[in-house]
Design a protein around this motif. Structure first.
Motif, PDB file in Angstrom:
ATOM      1  N   VAL A 216       0.851  -1.088   0.147  1.00  0.00           N
ATOM      2  CA  VAL A 216      -0.123   0.129  -0.028  1.00  0.00           C
ATOM      3  C   VAL A 216       0.961   1.271   0.032  1.00  0.00           C
ATOM      4  O   VAL A 216       2.196   1.237   0.581  1.00  0.00           O
ATOM      5  CB  VAL A 216      -0.875  -0.001   1.410  1.00  0.00           C
ATOM      6  N   ALA A 217       0.439   2.255  -0.510  1.00  0.00           N
ATOM      7  CA  ALA A 217       1.214   3.396  -0.776  1.00  0.00           C
ATOM      8  C   ALA A 217       0.226   4.790  -0.869  1.00  0.00           C
ATOM      9  O   ALA A 217      -0.725   4.482  -1.754  1.00  0.00           O
ATOM     10  CB  ALA A 217       2.236   3.376  -1.978  1.00  0.00           C
ATOM     11  N   ARG A 218       0.788   5.739  -0.413  1.00  0.00           N
ATOM     12  CA  ARG A 218       0.186   7.104  -0.721  1.00  0.00           C
ATOM     13  C   ARG A 218       0.885   7.846  -1.758  1.00  0.00           C
ATOM     14  O   ARG A 218       2.001   7.878  -1.432  1.00  0.00           O
ATOM     15  CB  ARG A 218       0.071   7.945   0.627  1.00  0.00           C
ATOM     16  N   ILE A 219      -0.038   8.030  -2.794  1.00  0.00           N
ATOM     17  CA  ILE A 219       0.711   8.907  -4.038  1.00  0.00           C
ATOM     18  C   ILE A 219       0.633  10.195  -3.371  1.00  0.00           C
ATOM     19  O   ILE A 219      -0.432  10.849  -3.844  1.00  0.00           O
ATOM     20  CB  ILE A 219       0.242   8.350  -5.190  1.00  0.00           C
ATOM     21  N   SER A 220       1.477  10.786  -2.881  1.00  0.00           N
ATOM     22  CA  SER A 220       1.313  12.330  -2.464  1.00  0.00           C
ATOM     23  C   SER A 220       2.049  13.251  -3.539  1.00  0.00           C
ATOM     24  O   SER A 220       2.542  12.840  -4.445  1.00  0.00           O
ATOM     25  CB  SER A 220       2.116  12.454  -1.028  1.00  0.00           C
ATOM     26  N   ASP A 221       2.075  14.520  -3.081  1.00  0.00           N
ATOM     27  CA  ASP A 221       2.477  15.572  -3.911  1.00  0.00           C
ATOM     28  C   ASP A 221       3.930  15.306  -4.325  1.00  0.00           C
ATOM     29  O   ASP A 221       4.538  15.526  -5.315  1.00  0.00           O
ATOM     30  CB  ASP A 221       2.292  16.842  -3.154  1.00  0.00           C
ATOM     31  N   ARG A 222       4.699  14.761  -3.243  1.00  0.00           N
ATOM     32  CA  ARG A 222       6.271  14.509  -3.527  1.00  0.00           C
ATOM     33  C   ARG A 222       6.348  13.444  -4.594  1.00  0.00           C
ATOM     34  O   ARG A 222       7.404  13.534  -5.201  1.00  0.00           O
ATOM     35  CB  ARG A 222       7.021  14.206  -2.220  1.00  0.00           C
ATOM     36  N   ASP A 223       5.398  12.523  -4.734  1.00  0.00           N
ATOM     37  CA  ASP A 223       5.597  11.726  -5.708  1.00  0.00           C
ATOM     38  C   ASP A 223       5.028  12.080  -7.079  1.00  0.00           C
ATOM     39  O   ASP A 223       5.352  11.315  -8.070  1.00  0.00           O
ATOM     40  CB  ASP A 223       4.649  10.372  -5.570  1.00  0.00           C
ATOM     41  N   HIS A 224       4.552  13.343  -7.257  1.00  0.00           N
ATOM     42  CA  HIS A 224       4.176  13.964  -8.659  1.00  0.00           C
ATOM     43  C   HIS A 224       5.425  14.520  -9.117  1.00  0.00           C
ATOM     44  O   HIS A 224       5.198  15.250 -10.316  1.00  0.00           O
ATOM     45  CB  HIS A 224       3.094  14.732  -8.448  1.00  0.00           C
ATOM     46  N   GLN A 225       6.470  14.546  -8.760  1.00  0.00           N
ATOM     47  CA  GLN A 225       7.643  15.233  -9.105  1.00  0.00           C
ATOM     48  C   GLN A 225       8.940  14.219  -9.148  1.00  0.00           C
ATOM     49  O   GLN A 225       9.119  13.547  -8.223  1.00  0.00           O
ATOM     50  CB  GLN A 225       8.025  16.304  -8.289  1.00  0.00           C
ATOM     51  N   ALA A 226       9.816  14.200 -10.108  1.00  0.00           N
ATOM     52  CA  ALA A 226      10.929  13.618 -10.311  1.00  0.00           C
ATOM     53  C   ALA A 226      11.883  13.935  -9.327  1.00  0.00           C
ATOM     54  O   ALA A 226      11.733  15.058  -8.804  1.00  0.00           O
ATOM     55  CB  ALA A 226      11.392  13.550 -11.884  1.00  0.00           C
ATOM     56  N   SER A 227      13.049  13.208  -9.233  1.00  0.00           N
ATOM     57  CA  SER A 227      13.770  13.393  -8.105  1.00  0.00           C
ATOM     58  C   SER A 227      14.513  14.694  -8.382  1.00  0.00           C
ATOM     59  O   SER A 227      15.031  15.352  -7.243  1.00  0.00           O
ATOM     60  CB  SER A 227      15.221  12.166  -8.117  1.00  0.00           C
ATOM     61  N   ASP A 228      14.747  15.276  -9.687  1.00  0.00           N
ATOM     62  CA  ASP A 228      15.499  16.367 -10.043  1.00  0.00           C
ATOM     63  C   ASP A 228      14.318  17.428  -9.959  1.00  0.00           C
ATOM     64  O   ASP A 228      14.934  18.899 -10.458  1.00  0.00           O
ATOM     65  CB  ASP A 228      16.229  16.399 -11.121  1.00  0.00           C
ATOM     66  N   GLY A 229      13.125  17.401  -9.764  1.00  0.00           N
ATOM     67  CA  GLY A 229      12.285  18.379  -9.357  1.00  0.00           C
ATOM     68  C   GLY A 229      11.479  18.632 -10.435  1.00  0.00           C
ATOM     69  O   GLY A 229      10.201  19.754 -10.351  1.00  0.00           O
ATOM     70  N   TYR A 230      11.399  18.181 -11.755  1.00  0.00           N
ATOM     71  CA  TYR A 230      10.377  18.320 -12.778  1.00  0.00           C
ATOM     72  C   TYR A 230       9.225  17.643 -12.388  1.00  0.00           C
ATOM     73  O   TYR A 230       9.090  16.538 -11.872  1.00  0.00           O
ATOM     74  CB  TYR A 230      10.834  18.050 -14.075  1.00  0.00           C
ATOM     75  N   ALA A 231       8.196  18.087 -13.031  1.00  0.00           N
ATOM     76  CA  ALA A 231       6.678  17.637 -12.741  1.00  0.00           C
ATOM     77  C   ALA A 231       6.444  16.279 -13.598  1.00  0.00           C
ATOM     78  O   ALA A 231       6.829  16.385 -14.647  1.00  0.00           O
ATOM     79  CB  ALA A 231       5.580  18.649 -13.202  1.00  0.00           C
ATOM     80  N   LEU A 232       6.041  15.141 -13.177  1.00  0.00           N
ATOM     81  CA  LEU A 232       5.762  14.030 -13.869  1.00  0.00           C
ATOM     82  C   LEU A 232       4.322  14.132 -14.294  1.00  0.00           C
ATOM     83  O   LEU A 232       3.351  14.877 -13.851  1.00  0.00           O
ATOM     84  CB  LEU A 232       5.604  12.780 -12.807  1.00  0.00           C
TER      85      LEU A 232
ATOM     86  N   ALA B  26       0.520   8.558 -14.429  1.00  0.00           N
ATOM     87  CA  ALA B  26       0.302   7.880 -13.139  1.00  0.00           C
ATOM     88  C   ALA B  26       1.450   6.544 -12.990  1.00  0.00           C
ATOM     89  O   ALA B  26       2.096   6.413 -11.990  1.00  0.00           O
ATOM     90  CB  ALA B  26      -1.104   6.957 -13.172  1.00  0.00           C
ATOM     91  N   ALA B  27       1.936   5.998 -14.043  1.00  0.00           N
ATOM     92  CA  ALA B  27       3.032   5.150 -14.161  1.00  0.00           C
ATOM     93  C   ALA B  27       4.231   5.716 -13.471  1.00  0.00           C
ATOM     94  O   ALA B  27       4.989   5.240 -12.835  1.00  0.00           O
ATOM     95  CB  ALA B  27       3.333   4.350 -15.556  1.00  0.00           C
ATOM     96  N   GLN B  28       4.559   6.849 -13.876  1.00  0.00           N
ATOM     97  CA  GLN B  28       5.768   7.801 -13.642  1.00  0.00           C
ATOM     98  C   GLN B  28       5.527   7.880 -12.053  1.00  0.00           C
ATOM     99  O   GLN B  28       6.619   7.835 -11.343  1.00  0.00           O
ATOM    100  CB  GLN B  28       5.947   9.002 -14.141  1.00  0.00           C
ATOM    101  N   MET B  29       4.372   8.202 -11.492  1.00  0.00           N
ATOM    102  CA  MET B  29       4.188   8.680 -10.043  1.00  0.00           C
ATOM    103  C   MET B  29       4.248   7.524  -9.310  1.00  0.00           C
ATOM    104  O   MET B  29       4.807   7.564  -8.061  1.00  0.00           O
ATOM    105  CB  MET B  29       2.743   9.366 -10.080  1.00  0.00           C
ATOM    106  N   VAL B  30       3.653   6.365  -9.648  1.00  0.00           N
ATOM    107  CA  VAL B  30       3.838   5.249  -8.842  1.00  0.00           C
ATOM    108  C   VAL B  30       5.492   4.860  -8.709  1.00  0.00           C
ATOM    109  O   VAL B  30       6.017   4.287  -7.607  1.00  0.00           O
ATOM    110  CB  VAL B  30       3.019   3.910  -9.201  1.00  0.00           C
ATOM    111  N   ARG B  31       6.002   4.771  -9.886  1.00  0.00           N
ATOM    112  CA  ARG B  31       7.576   4.544  -9.914  1.00  0.00           C
ATOM    113  C   ARG B  31       8.072   5.440  -9.005  1.00  0.00           C
ATOM    114  O   ARG B  31       9.008   5.009  -8.193  1.00  0.00           O
ATOM    115  CB  ARG B  31       8.040   4.793 -11.231  1.00  0.00           C
ATOM    116  N   GLN B  32       7.764   6.712  -8.999  1.00  0.00           N
ATOM    117  CA  GLN B  32       8.586   7.591  -8.140  1.00  0.00           C
ATOM    118  C   GLN B  32       8.325   7.413  -6.631  1.00  0.00           C
ATOM    119  O   GLN B  32       9.140   7.756  -5.916  1.00  0.00           O
ATOM    120  CB  GLN B  32       8.057   9.116  -8.490  1.00  0.00           C
TER     121      GLN B  32
END
Length: 129
Positions: free
Chosen positions: A33-49, A52-58
């Motif tokens: 189980v995971a919460r897809i929070s605001d921090r998961d909506h951004q790549a590690s270097d700060g750009y917006a994803l 949904a696949a990218q966000m779950v991966r992040q």
């Protein structure tokens, strides 16, 4: 008549065996189980994803690599490395991994999700929007 019965029986046996092989081809390994929070909506270097696949991966990168965890997040034993997370994203991008409503909920909000992990696929469902 007897020959056709043998052929029919062999065909049924083969179909049955193929069904067993297919059933084992994608055995469930577990889930998390995971919460897809605001921090998961951004790549590690700060750009917006943007999907949904990218966000779950992040979310998994944030859990394993960066130790940025939401209180609802659970551990998993399958997506520890970048290569494993790339495989996760590929599986998430396949048809059937997520419904369109699940994708929308992830992209537009911060849902609590459950990820069911199989040998060759994943399935994502929304637990709480």
């Amino acid at each position: 008549m007897r020959k056709s019965g043998i052929v029919t029986g062999a065909g049924l046996l083969l179909t049955s065996l193929l069904g067993v092989v297919a059933a084992h081809a994608d055995d469930m390994l577990g889930s998390y189980v995971a919460r897809i929070s605001d921090r998961d909506h951004q790549a590690s270097d700060g750009y917006a994803l943007d999907n949904a696949a990218q966000m779950v991966r992040q979310d998994r990168a944030n859990w394993h690599k960066f130790h940025r965890r939401d209180s609802d997040d659970e551990a998993d034993g399958w997506f520890r490395t970048n290569g494993q997370r790339a495989d996760l994203q590929r599986m998430l991008e396949r048809g059937g991994a997520m419904s369109s409503s699940t994708k929308r909920a992830i992209v537009n909000g911060e849902p609590l999700i459950q990820v069911d992990v199989y040998e060759n696929s994943v399935r994502v469902s929304i637990l709480e929007n």
